[in-house]
Design a protein around this motif. Structure first.
Motif, PDB file in Angstrom:
ATOM      1  N   UNK A  22      -5.270 -38.007  10.047  1.00 31.04           N
ATOM      2  CA  UNK A  22      -6.055 -38.218  11.264  1.00 31.04           C
ATOM      3  C   UNK A  22      -5.126 -37.947  12.439  1.00 31.04           C
ATOM      4  N   UNK A  23      -5.536 -37.048  13.321  1.00 28.24           N
ATOM      5  CA  UNK A  23      -4.640 -36.642  14.397  1.00 28.24           C
ATOM      6  C   UNK A  23      -5.178 -37.071  15.751  1.00 28.24           C
ATOM      7  N   UNK A  24      -4.251 -37.293  16.683  1.00 25.55           N
ATOM      8  CA  UNK A  24      -4.603 -37.448  18.088  1.00 25.55           C
ATOM      9  C   UNK A  24      -4.183 -36.139  18.736  1.00 25.55           C
ATOM     10  N   UNK A  25      -5.094 -35.495  19.421  1.00 29.94           N
ATOM     11  CA  UNK A  25      -4.749 -34.187  19.976  1.00 29.94           C
ATOM     12  C   UNK A  25      -5.266 -34.057  21.390  1.00 29.94           C
ATOM     13  N   UNK A  26      -4.594 -33.178  22.154  1.00 35.10           N
ATOM     14  CA  UNK A  26      -5.101 -32.858  23.487  1.00 35.10           C
ATOM     15  C   UNK A  26      -5.026 -31.358  23.722  1.00 35.10           C
ATOM     16  N   UNK A  27      -5.538 -30.933  24.873  1.00 36.92           N
ATOM     17  CA  UNK A  27      -5.592 -29.510  25.181  1.00 36.92           C
ATOM     18  C   UNK A  27      -4.181 -28.936  25.346  1.00 36.92           C
ATOM     19  N   UNK A  28      -4.051 -27.642  25.046  1.00 35.70           N
ATOM     20  CA  UNK A  28      -2.749 -26.982  25.200  1.00 35.70           C
ATOM     21  C   UNK A  28      -2.340 -26.871  26.661  1.00 35.70           C
ATOM     22  N   UNK A  29      -3.324 -27.048  27.550  1.00 34.02           N
ATOM     23  CA  UNK A  29      -3.026 -26.947  28.976  1.00 34.02           C
ATOM     24  C   UNK A  29      -2.200 -28.135  29.459  1.00 34.02           C
ATOM     25  N   UNK A  30      -2.202 -29.224  28.696  1.00 36.37           N
ATOM     26  CA  UNK A  30      -1.444 -30.420  29.074  1.00 36.37           C
ATOM     27  C   UNK A  30      -0.209 -30.520  28.186  1.00 36.37           C
ATOM     28  N   UNK A  31       0.830 -31.303  28.626  1.00 35.38           N
ATOM     29  CA  UNK A  31       2.012 -31.446  27.770  1.00 35.38           C
ATOM     30  C   UNK A  31       1.685 -32.211  26.486  1.00 35.38           C
ATOM     31  N   UNK A  32       2.471 -31.928  25.437  1.00 35.09           N
ATOM     32  CA  UNK A  32       2.240 -32.609  24.158  1.00 35.09           C
ATOM     33  C   UNK A  32       2.605 -34.081  24.283  1.00 35.09           C
ATOM     34  N   UNK A  48      -8.270 -36.570  21.868  1.00 37.96           N
ATOM     35  CA  UNK A  48      -9.306 -36.732  20.857  1.00 37.96           C
ATOM     36  C   UNK A  48      -8.739 -37.211  19.529  1.00 37.96           C
ATOM     37  N   UNK A  49      -9.587 -37.896  18.758  1.00 37.90           N
ATOM     38  CA  UNK A  49      -9.185 -38.355  17.420  1.00 37.90           C
ATOM     39  C   UNK A  49     -10.091 -37.685  16.403  1.00 37.90           C
ATOM     40  N   UNK A  50      -9.531 -36.952  15.447  1.00 38.35           N
ATOM     41  CA  UNK A  50     -10.355 -36.316  14.411  1.00 38.35           C
ATOM     42  C   UNK A  50      -9.507 -35.917  13.217  1.00 38.35           C
ATOM     43  N   UNK A  51     -10.131 -35.295  12.252  1.00 35.19           N
ATOM     44  CA  UNK A  51      -9.461 -34.919  11.019  1.00 35.19           C
ATOM     45  C   UNK A  51      -8.538 -33.718  11.210  1.00 35.19           C
ATOM     46  N   UNK A  52      -7.518 -33.625  10.333  1.00 34.41           N
ATOM     47  CA  UNK A  52      -6.511 -32.580  10.447  1.00 34.41           C
ATOM     48  C   UNK A  52      -7.104 -31.176  10.366  1.00 34.41           C
ATOM     49  N   UNK A  53      -8.165 -30.986   9.566  1.00 34.84           N
ATOM     50  CA  UNK A  53      -8.691 -29.633   9.377  1.00 34.84           C
ATOM     51  C   UNK A  53      -9.200 -29.040  10.689  1.00 34.84           C
ATOM     52  N   UNK A  54      -9.656 -29.892  11.613  1.00 35.17           N
ATOM     53  CA  UNK A  54     -10.125 -29.363  12.892  1.00 35.17           C
ATOM     54  C   UNK A  54      -8.959 -28.939  13.787  1.00 35.17           C
ATOM     55  N   UNK A  55      -7.826 -29.633  13.658  1.00 39.84           N
ATOM     56  CA  UNK A  55      -6.631 -29.208  14.381  1.00 39.84           C
ATOM     57  C   UNK A  55      -6.134 -27.883  13.808  1.00 39.84           C
ATOM     58  N   UNK A  56      -6.169 -27.779  12.482  1.00 39.26           N
ATOM     59  CA  UNK A  56      -5.713 -26.585  11.781  1.00 39.26           C
ATOM     60  C   UNK A  56      -6.524 -25.360  12.213  1.00 39.26           C
ATOM     61  N   UNK A  57      -7.843 -25.535  12.338  1.00 39.84           N
ATOM     62  CA  UNK A  57      -8.713 -24.415  12.688  1.00 39.84           C
ATOM     63  C   UNK A  57      -8.639 -24.047  14.170  1.00 39.84           C
ATOM     64  N   UNK A  58      -8.203 -25.013  15.007  1.00 43.13           N
ATOM     65  CA  UNK A  58      -8.248 -24.781  16.459  1.00 43.13           C
ATOM     66  C   UNK A  58      -6.866 -24.839  17.090  1.00 43.13           C
TER      67      UNK A  58
END
Lengths: 337, 433
Positions: free
Chosen positions: A112-122, A235-245
């Protein structure tokens, strides 16, 4: 004329009902929407490469699937249920009461990942910071208060000076269950003074309701789109969505570990859960193909490190576990709790 | 006299002109509000349709790659019997992979060749098999055939993947990009009409996923609904409107029908689960059960529409029929019902259109499912169009985004076809007086 029509209709109805009563020759699978993409991929390959019909896979959620699965034995009940968590004791008891013998198959991990847009810092967060950002009540100066943190920087000066705005799954989702357990509960332990104020286990599961956490529905694609439009949101979601995007969004480090395939597989990334499916032993040999389906799922070409399920985002089990589980599941070893 | 009038006019200024102007202005404003309302609605519709079309049209094309496949007689049909069963069992995996390797003779090594195969759909070997089965004359020849590319390559070819990003952030790595560019330079890449989309059912691989399964499922489900709902709805409306005595029982029934029309659809799904699946033991996920549930849901709508259509038939028609000696039933079947039919048909079509878009009640009876086989009868497992849209919208693969929009277009086309049928039927039977 009218009588004739009536007889015809009656005959048609009888045929339809008789057809329904025929023996089922197709595997029926229910359960978790997280396991759904993997289960369907196996079902499709299974249907293509064997002489059996392609199984029907329903996405009912882990809990809903268990309920259907444990309801009884017979053609009207599903043969296999998928779950993004382990079977609960109460569910196991219902199953046993209805005379159902179960074989448990652990298939892999889901991060389960927490992710944000690439436009913002990691982001780089600790579980304690995640807890402080999202909990309903947090300890402050020795007292339990409603979460006062508005910006990430309020929690720790090293974090960005942006508003806390997290899009996550609703309480009905298995991803949410896993997230509160793996991130919030563990984060609770890292926060000083939380235990003394009674914040432990279930008490840490409560998420704030003042607008900083936004329930974004079950659709993870929607969360990804929203993150793209709003660089400040997480956002909080599954790893496969991070992998695809991966071209649009980036995962946050949790306790210093990147949410990467190898790190989740090795267990270094802390927010990951196991995925399972459960087989009804009484149906094996009655509904054709169940054993072969289990064999297909547990074949190296499916769940191995180079298998087609990895392409779909499954994180494989360690080699030794795979070999052990493959052997025990093919013998349909019964589960006991 | 004129003095008096002049005096009056000077004392009381003529306000009527101003009042009339105000009334005209009010009317103008009122019309303008109406126009703005319609304009806003049209704008929304235009935005909705144009975004769906813009996102979805590319799904109707699929990237294909040209392969020179050697249909070797000794591999496919060594005995030369041309027996379809022998042909179906041949090693097409070997044949197709050989063709891929021949296209890139410079690629060696296990890992690289395996990556090479990933340019193509996993359906490749089955595609080659279907070609041979459709045309056994291919055996013994070498022919350039167009095969589907993998979904990621399709996305690349359609410009959805940004080449400027670092390799790790792209679904297609530099190696695959190089291979793709080489194929493209040789003229081996082409976007052809996506026939797969209209000839197959669901799949986990976007390039193999199609809408036909859901379309057939929707058609079968609606057929069951129509067969039940039309006779029952029309008879109920006719009885209640033409024959039933007016007393508190019929009042109660009327109130109940009106209430049922407003019950949320998920409730009917729960009812279907309890009655049709658990009590009658009908199969899960079947269009038969879906049709029954949707029939229950649309029945009130159709009864209400049917009754108002019957009410609209002028009483003079009934009186004239009764006056020349027709029985009550003859009056209804020969005169009233034919005149009310266009209205009833419209009501039925509206009800069916509502049923076409439903997913909530179908969730409970197991029609929200992944089904690869195209349903052949009303007892086979099936899914419907809105459910297919929902499932694709939830899939992680990027290529399902355009397919979701394309599926919405298909659903809209289905809906428009249904409404068109209703309009044509109404035009044909309509009577004005």
């Amino acid at each position: 004329m009218i009588r004739k029509t009536f007889i015809l209709a009656a005959a048609a109805a009888t045929v339809a009902f008789a057809g329904a009563a025929e023996a089922r020759d197709q595997i029926r699978i229910v359960g978790s929407s997280t396991v759904f993409p993997f289960s369907t991929a196996v079902a499709e390959t299974f249907g293509k490469t064997t002489s059996f019909k392609t199984p029907v896979v329903e996405s009912t959620g882990s809990g809903g699937g268990m309920k259907l699965f444990c309801a009884g034995i017979g053609e009207n009940h599903p043969d296999i249920t998928n779950a993004s968590r382990r079977i609960k004791k109460s569910e196991f008891e219902t199953c046993t009461k209805n005379g159902i013998g179960i074989t448990e198959v652990k298939v892999g991990f889901d991060g389960i990942v927490l992710a944000n847009s690439k436009a913002a810092p990691q982001l780089s967060l600790t579980k304690g910071q995640i807890f402080l950002a999202l909990a309903k009540k947090v300890p402050m100066n020795g007292k339990l208060v409603d979460n006062p943190y508005k910006n990430w920087s309020d929690i720790d000066a090293s974090l960005p000076k942006t508003k806390i705005e997290v899009l996550g799954p609703p309480p009905t989702s298995g991803t949410r269950d896993a997230f509160v357990e793996l991130a919030m509960e563990a984060g609770c332990k890292e926060v000083k003074g939380a235990k003394e104020l009674g914040l432990a286990k279930k008490a840490c599961h409560e998420i704030r309701e003042d607008g900083a956490f936004i329930e974004a529905g079950e659709n993870d694609n929607l969360i990804v789109q929203k993150l793209e439009a709003n660089p400040a949101a997480v956002g909080i979601f599954g790893f496969s969505f991070l992998d695809q995007n991966a071209d649009k969004i980036q995962g946050a480090k949790v306790n210093g570990v990147e949410p990467e395939f190898e790190l989740i597989a090795s267990g270094k990334y802390g927010v990951s859960r196991s995925l399972y499916f459960y087989v009804k032993q009484q149906h094996v040999g009655v509904i054709p193909g169940i054993k072969e389906y289990v064999t297909e799922f547990t074949a190296e070409k499916a769940w191995g490190p180079d298998g087609y399920l990895v392409e779909k985002g499954l994180i494989p089990l360690p080699d030794a576990d795979r070999a052990k589980i493959a052997a025990s599941s093919r013998n349909l070893a019964p589960l006991s709790m | 006299m004129t003095d008096a009038a002049a005096l009056l006019a000077s004392k009381r200024p003529d306000l009527s002109r101003a009042r009339i102007n105000r009334r005209y202005a009010a009317e103008k404003r009122f019309r303008l509000y109406g126009l703005i309302a319609i304009g806003a609605a049209m704008l929304m519709l235009a935005i909705l349709l144009s975004t769906i079309v813009a996102k979805g049209y590319s799904a109707f094309l699929q990237t294909h790659i040209a392969l020179d496949v050697t249909f070797d007689q000794s591999v496919i049909d060594p005995e030369g019997t041309r027996n379809p069963q022998t042909l179906a069992r041949a090693d097409y995996r070997g044949i197709s992979r050989e063709a891929v390797r021949d296209t890139f003779p410079e690629v060696t090594g296990r890992r690289d060749t395996r990556n090479l195969y990933k340019l193509f759909s996993t359906d490749l070997e089955f595609e080659v098999m279907r070609m041979v089965l459709a045309d056994p004359a291919l055996i013994g020849t070498t022919k350039r055939v167009w095969v589907k590319s993998a979904a990621d390559i399709d996305m690349l070819s359609k410009g959805y993947i940004n080449r400027d990003l670092p390799q790790a952030d792209r679904r297609v790595n530099d190696q695959a990009l190089g291979w793709y560019d080489k194929l493209d330079a040789e003229g081996r890449v082409s976007r052809l009409f996506n026939t797969t989309f209209f000839t197959t059912a669901d799949s986990r691989e976007p390039e193999q996923a199609g809408i036909l399964g859901a379309l057939v499922g929707s058609a079968l489900t609606l057929l069951v609904t129509l067969v039940i709902v039309f006779p029952v709805g029309v008879s109920a409306a006719v009885y209640l409107e033409e024959f039933a005595p007016k007393n508190k029982w019929t009042d109660l029934i009327e109130v109940n029908i009106n209430n049922l029309a407003a019950v949320p659809s998920i409730v009917f799904g729960l009812l279907g689960l309890a009655v049709f699946l658990n009590f009658f033991g009908l199969p899960r996920s079947a269009p038969l059960v879906g049709g029954l549930v949707l029939a229950l849901m649309t029945l009130p709508t159709i009864i209400i529409a049917g009754r108002s259509a019957l009410k609209a038939v002028p009483p003079s028609i009934r009186e004239a029929a009764l006056g020349v000696g027709a029985s009550h039933m003859q009056t209804v079947t020969h005169h009233v019902l034919p005149l009310a039919m266009p209205g009833m048909l419209t009501g039925t079509i509206i009800g069916m259109a509502q049923a076409l878009g439903e997913t909530a009640p179908l969730l409970m009876i197991g029609m929200v499912a992944f089904i690869v086989d195209i349903p052949g009868s009303i007892t086979d497992a099936a899914t419907v169009l809105p459910v297919q849209i929902y499932l694709w919208a939830d899939a992680p693969e990027r290529a399902f985004v355009e397919r979701t929009s394309a599926a919405i277009l298909v659903l809209l086309a289905f809906l428009i076809a249904m409404n068109l049928a209703a309009i044509l039927l109404r035009k044909k039977f309509e009577r004005r007086w």
